[in-house]
Scaffold this motif. Structure first.
Motif, PDB file in Angstrom:
ATOM      1  N   GLY A 197     -26.937 -10.182  17.152  1.00  0.00           N
ATOM      2  CA  GLY A 197     -27.999 -11.056  16.647  1.00  0.00           C
ATOM      3  C   GLY A 197     -27.500 -12.464  16.367  1.00  0.00           C
ATOM      4  N   LEU A 198     -26.289 -12.568  15.831  1.00  0.00           N
ATOM      5  CA  LEU A 198     -25.706 -13.890  15.579  1.00  0.00           C
ATOM      6  C   LEU A 198     -25.438 -14.634  16.886  1.00  0.00           C
ATOM      7  CD1 LEU A 198     -23.228 -13.054  12.684  1.00  0.00           C
ATOM      8  CD2 LEU A 198     -25.321 -14.418  12.535  1.00  0.00           C
ATOM      9  N   LYS A 199     -24.973 -13.910  17.892  1.00  0.00           N
ATOM     10  CA  LYS A 199     -24.750 -14.541  19.196  1.00  0.00           C
ATOM     11  C   LYS A 199     -26.066 -15.024  19.796  1.00  0.00           C
ATOM     12  CE  LYS A 199     -20.493 -12.495  20.884  1.00  0.00           C
ATOM     13  NZ  LYS A 199     -19.891 -11.742  21.987  1.00  0.00           N
ATOM     14  N   TYR A 200     -27.115 -14.222  19.651  1.00  0.00           N
ATOM     15  CA  TYR A 200     -28.432 -14.619  20.147  1.00  0.00           C
ATOM     16  C   TYR A 200     -28.878 -15.912  19.461  1.00  0.00           C
ATOM     17  CZ  TYR A 200     -33.368 -14.311  21.433  1.00  0.00           C
ATOM     18  OH  TYR A 200     -34.614 -14.579  21.927  1.00  0.00           O
ATOM     19  N   ASN A 201     -28.752 -15.942  18.134  1.00  0.00           N
ATOM     20  CA  ASN A 201     -29.151 -17.139  17.385  1.00  0.00           C
ATOM     21  C   ASN A 201     -28.308 -18.351  17.771  1.00  0.00           C
ATOM     22  OD1 ASN A 201     -31.204 -15.853  16.030  1.00  0.00           O
ATOM     23  ND2 ASN A 201     -29.942 -15.346  14.257  1.00  0.00           N
ATOM     24  N   ALA A 202     -27.022 -18.151  17.991  1.00  0.00           N
ATOM     25  CA  ALA A 202     -26.155 -19.256  18.411  1.00  0.00           C
ATOM     26  C   ALA A 202     -26.587 -19.790  19.772  1.00  0.00           C
ATOM     27  CB  ALA A 202     -24.705 -18.799  18.448  1.00  0.00           C
ATOM     28  N   ASP A 203     -26.968 -18.896  20.677  1.00  0.00           N
ATOM     29  CA  ASP A 203     -27.448 -19.335  21.988  1.00  0.00           C
ATOM     30  C   ASP A 203     -28.746 -20.125  21.871  1.00  0.00           C
ATOM     31  OD1 ASP A 203     -25.296 -18.228  23.316  1.00  0.00           O
ATOM     32  OD2 ASP A 203     -26.338 -16.369  23.832  1.00  0.00           O
ATOM     33  N   VAL A 204     -29.627 -19.706  20.972  1.00  0.00           N
ATOM     34  CA  VAL A 204     -30.883 -20.437  20.765  1.00  0.00           C
ATOM     35  C   VAL A 204     -30.595 -21.839  20.230  1.00  0.00           C
ATOM     36  CG1 VAL A 204     -33.001 -20.511  19.377  1.00  0.00           C
ATOM     37  CG2 VAL A 204     -32.321 -18.385  20.490  1.00  0.00           C
ATOM     38  N   VAL A 205     -29.675 -21.955  19.280  1.00  0.00           N
ATOM     39  CA  VAL A 205     -29.300 -23.267  18.740  1.00  0.00           C
ATOM     40  C   VAL A 205     -28.695 -24.132  19.845  1.00  0.00           C
ATOM     41  CG1 VAL A 205     -27.708 -24.436  17.162  1.00  0.00           C
ATOM     42  CG2 VAL A 205     -29.030 -22.477  16.369  1.00  0.00           C
ATOM     43  N   ASN A 224     -30.182 -27.668  21.193  1.00  0.00           N
ATOM     44  CA  ASN A 224     -29.405 -28.909  21.256  1.00  0.00           C
ATOM     45  C   ASN A 224     -29.419 -29.513  22.654  1.00  0.00           C
ATOM     46  OD1 ASN A 224     -28.752 -28.952  18.544  1.00  0.00           O
ATOM     47  ND2 ASN A 224     -26.888 -27.759  18.835  1.00  0.00           N
ATOM     48  N   LYS A 225     -29.445 -28.665  23.679  1.00  0.00           N
ATOM     49  CA  LYS A 225     -29.556 -29.185  25.046  1.00  0.00           C
ATOM     50  C   LYS A 225     -30.869 -29.941  25.227  1.00  0.00           C
ATOM     51  CE  LYS A 225     -26.814 -25.973  27.775  1.00  0.00           C
ATOM     52  NZ  LYS A 225     -26.839 -25.014  28.880  1.00  0.00           N
ATOM     53  N   LYS A 284     -32.621 -31.369  22.881  1.00  0.00           N
ATOM     54  CA  LYS A 284     -32.528 -32.611  22.109  1.00  0.00           C
ATOM     55  C   LYS A 284     -31.744 -33.668  22.873  1.00  0.00           C
ATOM     56  CE  LYS A 284     -32.866 -30.616  17.483  1.00  0.00           C
ATOM     57  NZ  LYS A 284     -32.152 -30.322  16.233  1.00  0.00           N
ATOM     58  N   ASN A 285     -30.644 -33.262  23.502  1.00  0.00           N
ATOM     59  CA  ASN A 285     -29.849 -34.218  24.275  1.00  0.00           C
ATOM     60  C   ASN A 285     -30.631 -34.765  25.462  1.00  0.00           C
ATOM     61  OD1 ASN A 285     -27.646 -33.971  22.581  1.00  0.00           O
ATOM     62  ND2 ASN A 285     -26.644 -32.417  23.838  1.00  0.00           N
ATOM     63  N   ILE A 286     -31.364 -33.904  26.140  1.00  0.00           N
ATOM     64  CA  ILE A 286     -32.179 -34.362  27.272  1.00  0.00           C
ATOM     65  C   ILE A 286     -33.245 -35.341  26.794  1.00  0.00           C
ATOM     66  CG2 ILE A 286     -33.886 -33.613  28.985  1.00  0.00           C
ATOM     67  CD1 ILE A 286     -32.199 -31.050  29.315  1.00  0.00           C
ATOM     68  N   MET A 287     -33.872 -35.029  25.672  1.00  0.00           N
ATOM     69  CA  MET A 287     -34.900 -35.925  25.129  1.00  0.00           C
ATOM     70  C   MET A 287     -34.301 -37.271  24.726  1.00  0.00           C
ATOM     71  SD  MET A 287     -37.669 -34.388  25.571  1.00  0.00           S
ATOM     72  CE  MET A 287     -38.760 -35.479  24.701  1.00  0.00           C
ATOM     73  N   ASN A 288     -33.099 -37.267  24.149  1.00  0.00           N
ATOM     74  CA  ASN A 288     -32.441 -38.522  23.781  1.00  0.00           C
ATOM     75  C   ASN A 288     -32.115 -39.365  25.005  1.00  0.00           C
ATOM     76  OD1 ASN A 288     -32.532 -38.084  21.022  1.00  0.00           O
ATOM     77  ND2 ASN A 288     -30.535 -37.075  20.977  1.00  0.00           N
ATOM     78  N   VAL A 289     -31.689 -38.715  26.082  1.00  0.00           N
ATOM     79  CA  VAL A 289     -31.390 -39.442  27.315  1.00  0.00           C
ATOM     80  C   VAL A 289     -32.669 -40.037  27.895  1.00  0.00           C
ATOM     81  CG1 VAL A 289     -30.650 -39.142  29.715  1.00  0.00           C
ATOM     82  CG2 VAL A 289     -29.298 -38.164  27.866  1.00  0.00           C
ATOM     83  N   LEU A 290     -33.750 -39.271  27.871  1.00  0.00           N
ATOM     84  CA  LEU A 290     -35.011 -39.760  28.424  1.00  0.00           C
ATOM     85  C   LEU A 290     -35.589 -40.912  27.605  1.00  0.00           C
ATOM     86  CD1 LEU A 290     -36.714 -36.405  29.462  1.00  0.00           C
ATOM     87  CD2 LEU A 290     -35.642 -38.102  30.949  1.00  0.00           C
ATOM     88  N   LYS A 291     -35.375 -40.872  26.295  1.00  0.00           N
ATOM     89  CA  LYS A 291     -35.861 -41.960  25.441  1.00  0.00           C
ATOM     90  C   LYS A 291     -35.054 -43.232  25.654  1.00  0.00           C
ATOM     91  CE  LYS A 291     -37.673 -39.094  21.720  1.00  0.00           C
ATOM     92  NZ  LYS A 291     -37.488 -38.680  20.322  1.00  0.00           N
ATOM     93  N   GLY A 292     -33.794 -43.063  26.013  1.00  0.00           N
ATOM     94  CA  GLY A 292     -32.932 -44.209  26.298  1.00  0.00           C
ATOM     95  C   GLY A 292     -32.388 -44.804  25.101  1.00  0.00           C
TER      96      GLY A 292
END
Length: 136
Positions: A113-121, A125-126, A128-136
């Motif tokens: 369950g902890l591994k599942y939650n870590a994968d979701v986090v 974050n991926k 969020k990073n894509i959104m930050n790149v798109l926002k510029g």
């Protein structure tokens, strides 16, 4: 560009599905701890993920098996029930003619369950990073 993003998230989808499937198996072990004759089962996570990942790289679909023509087909889902589920051996605790070490299964349940939650986090974050790149 979008193919790389899609492939990256497809790998994460496989991971999450595999963690969810393992969680179901471990929950079944815990639920049947007092069932006479029940044997604990689990999957070899790395071996199963390797098979699913290699299928994804080769472009093979891991399709769901349907048992009725009323089922909705979804070619992107993963059929996990045929992969490496095995009876766990070397259980030190045997009660009521079953081979379940409830403590080990509980630890594996929480760990998975902890591994599942870590994968979701990680996936979050991926995004969020894509959104930050798109926002510029």
């Amino acid at each position: 560009m979008l193919d790389k993003i899609n492939n990256d998230f497809n790998i994460n989808k496989i991971l999450l599905n595999l963690h969810a499937y393992r969680q179901e198996i471990l929950a079944s072990n815990i639920a049947n701890a007092n069932t006479p004759g029940h044997k604990s089962s689990d999957i070899n996570f790395s071996k199963t993920f390797g098979k699913l990942f290699s299928n994804a790289l080769q472009g093979k679909k891991n399709n769901l098996t349907t048992t009725s023509n009323k089922h909705i087909s979804n070619n992107d889902n993963v059929e996990l029930s045929n992969y490496d589920e095995q009876t766990v051996k070397n259980n030190s605790y045997v009660s009521k003619n079953n081979a379940i070490n409830i403590d080990v299964d509980r630890i594996n349940f929480v760990h998975n369950g902890l591994k599942y939650n870590a994968d979701v986090v990680f996936i979050n974050n991926k995004f969020k990073n894509i959104m930050n790149v798109l926002k510029g």
